[in-house]
Design a protein around this motif. Structure first.
Motif, mmCIF file in Angstrom:
data_model
loop_
_atom_site.group_PDB
_atom_site.id
_atom_site.type_symbol
_atom_site.label_atom_id
_atom_site.label_comp_id
_atom_site.label_asym_id
_atom_site.label_seq_id
_atom_site.Cartn_x
_atom_site.Cartn_y
_atom_site.Cartn_z
ATOM 1 N N PRO A 1 0.828 -1.130 0.122
ATOM 2 C CA PRO A 1 -0.039 -0.103 0.181
ATOM 3 C C PRO A 1 0.805 1.363 -0.046
ATOM 4 O O PRO A 1 1.930 1.429 0.523
ATOM 5 C CB PRO A 1 -0.764 -0.049 1.192
ATOM 6 N N ASP A 2 0.394 2.345 -0.675
ATOM 7 C CA ASP A 2 1.098 3.668 -0.694
ATOM 8 C C ASP A 2 0.436 4.471 0.305
ATOM 9 O O ASP A 2 -0.550 4.981 0.182
ATOM 10 C CB ASP A 2 0.718 4.207 -2.036
ATOM 11 N N TYR A 3 1.224 4.897 1.384
ATOM 12 C CA TYR A 3 0.660 5.740 2.435
ATOM 13 C C TYR A 3 1.516 6.993 2.403
ATOM 14 O O TYR A 3 2.670 6.999 2.119
ATOM 15 C CB TYR A 3 1.064 4.774 3.837
ATOM 16 N N ARG A 4 0.775 7.952 2.751
ATOM 17 C CA ARG A 4 1.228 9.212 2.529
ATOM 18 C C ARG A 4 0.703 10.308 4.078
ATOM 19 O O ARG A 4 -0.335 10.092 4.338
ATOM 20 C CB ARG A 4 0.863 10.047 1.485
ATOM 21 N N ILE A 5 1.403 11.177 4.113
ATOM 22 C CA ILE A 5 1.057 12.213 5.175
ATOM 23 C C ILE A 5 0.856 13.642 4.116
ATOM 24 O O ILE A 5 1.811 13.886 3.678
ATOM 25 C CB ILE A 5 2.071 12.481 6.071
ATOM 26 N N GLN A 6 -0.413 13.996 4.371
ATOM 27 C CA GLN A 6 -0.799 15.242 3.630
ATOM 28 C C GLN A 6 -1.026 16.289 4.556
ATOM 29 O O GLN A 6 -1.238 16.343 5.681
ATOM 30 C CB GLN A 6 -1.829 15.012 2.584
ATOM 31 N N LYS A 7 -0.440 17.749 4.089
ATOM 32 C CA LYS A 7 -0.651 18.877 4.915
ATOM 33 C C LYS A 7 -1.602 19.869 4.289
ATOM 34 O O LYS A 7 -1.340 20.127 2.919
ATOM 35 C CB LYS A 7 0.758 19.280 5.100
ATOM 36 N N ALA A 8 -2.367 20.587 5.067
ATOM 37 C CA ALA A 8 -3.251 21.739 4.497
ATOM 38 C C ALA A 8 -2.365 23.186 4.219
ATOM 39 O O ALA A 8 -1.500 23.405 5.183
ATOM 40 C CB ALA A 8 -4.496 21.629 5.446
ATOM 41 N N HIS A 9 -2.699 23.556 2.918
ATOM 42 C CA HIS A 9 -2.045 24.878 2.983
ATOM 43 C C HIS A 9 -2.804 25.800 3.868
ATOM 44 O O HIS A 9 -3.892 25.821 4.169
ATOM 45 C CB HIS A 9 -2.365 25.253 1.485
ATOM 46 N N GLU A 10 -1.793 26.674 4.272
ATOM 47 C CA GLU A 10 -2.161 27.805 5.562
ATOM 48 C C GLU A 10 -3.557 28.459 4.896
ATOM 49 O O GLU A 10 -4.394 28.751 5.875
ATOM 50 C CB GLU A 10 -1.165 28.586 5.818
ATOM 51 N N TYR A 11 -3.446 29.143 3.637
ATOM 52 C CA TYR A 11 -4.575 29.907 3.337
ATOM 53 C C TYR A 11 -5.681 29.181 2.704
ATOM 54 O O TYR A 11 -6.708 29.462 2.909
ATOM 55 C CB TYR A 11 -4.029 30.903 2.438
ATOM 56 N N THR A 12 -5.193 28.483 1.810
ATOM 57 C CA THR A 12 -6.439 27.777 0.747
ATOM 58 C C THR A 12 -6.836 26.562 1.540
ATOM 59 O O THR A 12 -8.077 26.241 1.162
ATOM 60 C CB THR A 12 -5.794 27.199 -0.524
ATOM 61 N N LYS A 13 -6.401 25.829 2.468
ATOM 62 C CA LYS A 13 -6.805 24.782 3.303
ATOM 63 C C LYS A 13 -7.029 23.529 2.364
ATOM 64 O O LYS A 13 -7.998 22.458 2.647
ATOM 65 C CB LYS A 13 -8.077 25.014 3.923
ATOM 66 N N ARG A 14 -6.250 23.301 1.091
ATOM 67 C CA ARG A 14 -6.227 22.306 0.361
ATOM 68 C C ARG A 14 -5.072 21.433 0.789
ATOM 69 O O ARG A 14 -3.820 21.904 1.277
ATOM 70 C CB ARG A 14 -6.165 22.708 -0.978
ATOM 71 N N TYR A 15 -5.395 20.128 0.776
ATOM 72 C CA TYR A 15 -3.910 19.272 1.097
ATOM 73 C C TYR A 15 -3.284 18.717 -0.177
ATOM 74 O O TYR A 15 -3.595 18.472 -1.179
ATOM 75 C CB TYR A 15 -4.754 17.897 1.614
ATOM 76 N N SER A 16 -1.760 18.820 0.160
ATOM 77 C CA SER A 16 -0.987 18.366 -0.470
ATOM 78 C C SER A 16 -0.034 17.141 0.030
ATOM 79 O O SER A 16 0.183 17.457 1.410
ATOM 80 C CB SER A 16 -0.138 19.413 -1.435
ATOM 81 N N ASP A 17 0.629 16.412 -0.760
ATOM 82 C CA ASP A 17 1.571 15.560 0.074
ATOM 83 C C ASP A 17 2.763 16.140 0.508
ATOM 84 O O ASP A 17 3.494 17.094 -0.082
ATOM 85 C CB ASP A 17 2.176 14.533 -1.181
ATOM 86 N N MET A 18 2.867 15.730 1.824
ATOM 87 C CA MET A 18 3.968 16.457 2.552
ATOM 88 C C MET A 18 5.153 15.307 2.796
ATOM 89 O O MET A 18 6.220 15.885 2.657
ATOM 90 C CB MET A 18 3.654 16.953 4.116
ATOM 91 N N TYR A 19 4.914 14.109 2.990
ATOM 92 C CA TYR A 19 5.726 12.995 3.206
ATOM 93 C C TYR A 19 5.104 11.719 2.793
ATOM 94 O O TYR A 19 4.008 11.108 2.949
ATOM 95 C CB TYR A 19 6.014 12.832 4.777
ATOM 96 N N LEU A 20 5.942 10.910 1.883
ATOM 97 C CA LEU A 20 5.757 9.440 1.382
ATOM 98 C C LEU A 20 6.273 8.671 2.532
ATOM 99 O O LEU A 20 7.625 8.385 2.533
ATOM 100 C CB LEU A 20 6.148 9.585 0.046
ATOM 101 N N LEU A 21 5.501 7.841 3.086
ATOM 102 C CA LEU A 21 5.784 7.004 4.261
ATOM 103 C C LEU A 21 6.404 5.897 3.436
ATOM 104 O O LEU A 21 6.026 5.358 2.392
ATOM 105 C CB LEU A 21 4.831 6.675 4.918
ATOM 106 N N ASP A 22 7.307 5.108 4.288
ATOM 107 C CA ASP A 22 8.022 3.775 3.718
ATOM 108 C C ASP A 22 7.156 2.508 3.914
ATOM 109 O O ASP A 22 7.170 1.879 3.112
ATOM 110 C CB ASP A 22 9.238 3.729 4.296
ATOM 111 N N ASN A 23 6.641 2.372 5.068
ATOM 112 C CA ASN A 23 5.908 1.328 5.383
ATOM 113 C C ASN A 23 4.764 1.474 6.233
ATOM 114 O O ASN A 23 4.585 2.726 6.902
ATOM 115 C CB ASN A 23 6.719 0.057 5.716
#
Length: 123
Positions: free
Chosen positions: A66-88
């Motif tokens: 499985p492809d796991y990721r941590i996403q973070k919301a942009h401060e102003y737009t509140k839209r999420y983007s990938d912050m970190y791609l997890l290994d396992n």
């Protein structure tokens, strides 16, 4: 479940115009040349959300995991983007359990593992 559609298609298609006997050809290339004649649908499953972070599973990797990721919301737009791609999955579970670890992984240098009091080990 959030569905994202990535249709950057590199293909040649023939369109029949009703009054024309010849066909019209077009080529659309939004992806790099390595990907051709494909339309990808990528579904994200949100596992946990702790604003401004959320933990998601995005399909399966080439190795079948499985492809796991941590996403973070942009401060102003509140839209999420990938912050970190997890290994396992173990790293995902650690990040979900220990919020300070998630902040430690943040490339923006968010303060983490801070304590209110400092004690000297010699006293």
């Amino acid at each position: 479940m959030i569905g994202l559609l990535y249709c950057g298609i590199s293909l040649e298609a023939k369109l029949k115009v009703s009054n024309l006997s010849s066909s019209v050809r077009f080529r659309h290339s939004a992806f790099p040349s390595g990907i051709s004649s494909a339309c990808f649908i990528m579904a994200q499953t949100v596992l946990l959300e702790r604003f401004p972070y959320r933990y998601v599973e995005v399909g399966v990797l080439e190795n079948g995991k499985p492809d796991y990721r941590i996403q973070k919301a942009h401060e102003y737009t509140k839209r999420y983007s990938d912050m970190y791609l997890l290994d396992n999955q173990m790293q995902l579970l650690t990040a979900m359990e220990d919020f300070e670890y998630t902040k430690w992984l943040d490339p923006e240098g968010v303060p983490c593992y801070t304590t209110d009091t400092v004690s000297s080990p010699t006293k």
